[in-house]
Design a protein around this motif. Structure first.
Motif, short mmCIF file in Angstrom:
data_model
loop_
_atom_site.label_atom_id
_atom_site.label_comp_id
_atom_site.label_asym_id
_atom_site.label_seq_id
_atom_site.Cartn_x
_atom_site.Cartn_y
_atom_site.Cartn_z
N SER A 141 21.68 17.07 -33.61
CA SER A 141 21.62 17.04 -35.27
C SER A 141 20.13 17.16 -35.02
CB SER A 141 22.47 15.79 -35.83
OG SER A 141 21.70 14.30 -34.95
N SER A 142 19.13 16.60 -34.01
CA SER A 142 18.11 16.81 -34.15
C SER A 142 17.71 17.54 -33.97
CB SER A 142 17.73 15.22 -32.82
OG SER A 142 18.00 13.70 -33.24
N VAL A 143 18.48 18.78 -33.04
CA VAL A 143 18.34 20.61 -32.50
C VAL A 143 18.10 20.88 -34.27
CG1 VAL A 143 18.95 22.42 -31.45
CG2 VAL A 143 18.93 20.45 -30.88
N LEU A 144 19.39 20.81 -34.80
CA LEU A 144 19.58 21.69 -36.53
C LEU A 144 18.01 21.06 -36.79
CD1 LEU A 144 22.77 21.66 -37.15
CD2 LEU A 144 21.23 23.08 -35.99
N VAL A 145 17.65 19.83 -37.24
CA VAL A 145 17.07 18.89 -37.84
C VAL A 145 15.41 19.76 -37.40
CG1 VAL A 145 15.03 17.05 -38.25
CG2 VAL A 145 17.67 16.72 -37.80
N GLY A 146 15.16 20.06 -35.84
CA GLY A 146 13.77 20.60 -35.38
C GLY A 146 14.04 22.32 -36.31
N LEU A 147 15.20 22.79 -35.48
CA LEU A 147 14.71 24.43 -36.10
C LEU A 147 14.32 24.00 -38.21
CD1 LEU A 147 18.30 25.25 -34.92
CD2 LEU A 147 16.30 25.96 -34.04
N ALA A 148 14.65 23.03 -38.75
CA ALA A 148 14.65 23.54 -39.96
C ALA A 148 13.31 23.20 -40.37
CB ALA A 148 15.42 22.12 -40.78
N ILE A 149 12.13 22.33 -39.68
CA ILE A 149 11.26 21.88 -39.70
C ILE A 149 10.35 22.78 -38.93
CG2 ILE A 149 9.13 20.04 -38.62
CD1 ILE A 149 10.80 17.88 -39.06
N GLY A 150 10.71 23.69 -38.09
CA GLY A 150 9.57 24.58 -37.34
C GLY A 150 10.05 25.39 -38.62
N ARG A 151 10.93 26.11 -39.23
CA ARG A 151 11.35 27.48 -40.04
C ARG A 151 10.24 27.12 -41.48
NH1 ARG A 151 13.70 31.94 -41.13
NH2 ARG A 151 14.27 32.32 -43.13
N LEU A 152 9.89 25.42 -41.77
CA LEU A 152 9.27 25.16 -43.59
C LEU A 152 7.86 24.92 -43.09
CD1 LEU A 152 12.64 22.81 -44.48
CD2 LEU A 152 12.47 25.20 -45.39
N LEU A 153 7.66 24.58 -41.82
CA LEU A 153 6.11 23.97 -41.41
C LEU A 153 5.65 25.12 -40.91
CD1 LEU A 153 6.62 20.37 -42.12
CD2 LEU A 153 5.35 22.39 -44.26
N PRO A 154 5.69 26.61 -40.23
CA PRO A 154 5.55 26.87 -38.64
C PRO A 154 4.05 26.95 -38.78
CG PRO A 154 5.31 28.56 -41.10
CD PRO A 154 5.79 27.25 -41.21
N HIS A 155 3.42 25.70 -38.61
CA HIS A 155 1.97 25.24 -38.32
C HIS A 155 1.92 25.25 -36.32
CE1 HIS A 155 -2.43 23.64 -38.52
NE2 HIS A 155 -2.23 23.99 -39.48
N PRO A 156 0.69 25.11 -35.98
CA PRO A 156 0.57 25.26 -34.79
C PRO A 156 1.23 23.39 -34.26
CG PRO A 156 -1.16 26.61 -35.67
CD PRO A 156 -0.85 26.12 -36.21
#
Length: 450
Positions: A141-156
């Protein structure tokens, strides 16, 4: 299936699985030695994985966030939005690849720990399964959370911030579970993180309420994360929060409030196996012949006392690391923890340990040093043994010149009394230790200065 194979090759899925295996194994090697007390039970060894999980968890989330930024880094977000293929299908394939590999790697790591216990002759039961399911769900589930965060907040800065925030969350949750007594209340929110300190013995596991609460929470969190990943509108993202909210409410209603309800005896490993009047836990059944011989010899010596004990039993309580040892007039308890553990001692060493205190443990809490109680243990053990001898659990005091002098002095004063006075003082000392009433004066009773 072709899309899944492509994602396995081109995404960070395999790297994420390798990260779990390498970092998890590395951290376990740092905390696991041949002397750790919880490595003899499959349940407690999987539970011990919760301690290094703080580092593994953070690394997995950071890598997942980096993967979630792939479309943004490649500047193809708008291009994929115009294709006829539904976005949730492509993102679902990516999620299945990364989360699936992490789940398999986590399960393999837990299975490896169980195999290590089995190959080492330890105790293996199905008690580790709920713990393994919880860890697998937590990382997936943490992987899915990370994917969602990366897609929604694509900042360095998103990746380092997510990594550090996850690690800080894990360490904060771990500190929130540090207590001084079993009755202390804890924050239920701290149990939403999959991090726990290593168990104090190999007879402890998490309670069913903790397992169910964490499983419900991580399942709901994973569903919300996937819905956030594929949502295209603000309304869809708001609706995606519903599963996590429901799971949070359910988990908090299940989670215990008191620490004594978080860690409980492993019902399988702590089941008593007896040889007559001597009982040990099933996890330590291989030591029963030695414990039985030492126990019977100790009971025979203690029989001269009024209301002498009739049984020897291993102490399988889960809170032994926080409270003074159990005491019962009829039972001589064998501690399940300590260094060295009594169940691993030789027959002579264990017999002497059981005779110390006239079959009753000291009144001080664990991880404390009380010189007077230690002297009492040596004097009472020497009375039944016929002479002073080193106690394996208090060998430091025996080898220290100044402290050894205190033991010898108390022993000479005790031996200077008549045989009946010695017996009476030992019996009185036992009664005082059973009730922990005026326990600091027990040594004076033995020396006859009270």
């Amino acid at each position: 299936m072709s899309g899944l194979r492509i994602e396995l090759r081109r995404s960070t899925a395999l790297w994420a699985g390798l990260l779990v295996l390498v970092s998890g194994t590395g951290m376990l090697l740092l905390v696991m030695t041949s002397s750790v007390r919880w490595s003899g039970n499959s349940t407690s060894v999987v539970l011990a994985f919760r301690l290094p999980l703080a580092y593994v968890w953070a690394l997995v989330v950071g890598l997942a966030v980096f993967q979630g930024m792939r479309d943004s880094r490649a500047r193809v977000t708008e291009l994929f939005a115009t294709t006829s293929r539904p976005g949730w299908v492509r993102l679902g394939t990516l999620s299945a690849a990364v989360a699936g590999v992490v789940a398999v790697a986590t399960a393999a790591l837990c299975a490896g720990l169980v195999a290590k216990v089995a190959l080492g002759g330890g105790f293996v039961s199905i008690g580790f399964v709920p713990l393994m399911i919880t860890v697998v769900l937590a990382l997936a589930s943490s992987v899915l959370v990370g994917l969602a965060i990366g897609r929604l907040l694509p900042h360095p800065l998103t990746v380092p911030v997510a990594l550090v925030a996850t690690f800080m969350l894990a360490t904060t949750a771990g500190r929130a579970l540090e207590v001084r007594s079993p009755g202390d209340e804890i924050s239920r929110l701290a149990l939403l993180a999959p991090v726990l300190d290593a168990p104090s013995s190999d007879l402890i596991t998490t309670s069913t309420s903790v397992d169910l609460g964490q499983i419900a929470w991580f399942t709901g969190l994973g569903v919300t994360a996937f819905l956030l990943l594929v949502a295209r509108s603000h309304l869809g993202r708001l609706a995606a929060l519903v599963p996590a909210g429901l799971a949070l409410a359910l988990a908090l209603s299940i989670m215990p409030v008191k620490y004594s309800d978080v860690l409980v005896p492993d019902s399988i490993a702590s089941e008593l196996v007896c040889d007559g009047e001597v009982c040990v836990s099933r996890a330590h059944q291989d030591r029963l012949p030695v414990v039985a011989a030492a126990g019977r010899a100790a009971l025979a010596k203690l029989a001269v006392l009024p209301d002498a004990p009739r049984e020897v039993r291993e102490d399988t309580s889960a809170m032994a690391h926080l409270v003074a040892p159990q005491r019962d007039q009829r039972i001589v308890y064998v501690p399940s923890d300590g260094f060295p553990r009594p169940v691993t001692m030789s027959e002579d060493e264990l017999r002497l340990e059981l005779l110390a205190g006239a079959g009753v443990a000291g009144c001080s809490g664990p991880n404390t040093s009380n010189t007077y109680e230690t002297v009492v243990r040596y004097v009472t053990a020497g009375y039944f043994n016929g002479e002073l001898a080193g106690l394996a659990s208090d060998i430091f005091m025996w080898n220290n010149g100044r402290m050894r002098g205190e033991i010898d002095q108390a022993w000479q004063q005790f031996r200077g009394r008549s045989a009946q006075e010695q017996l009476n003082s030992v019996a009185q000392a036992r009664r005082m230790l059973l009730t922990c009433e005026d326990s600091e004066r027990v040594l004076d009773v033995l020396k006859g200065t009270r």
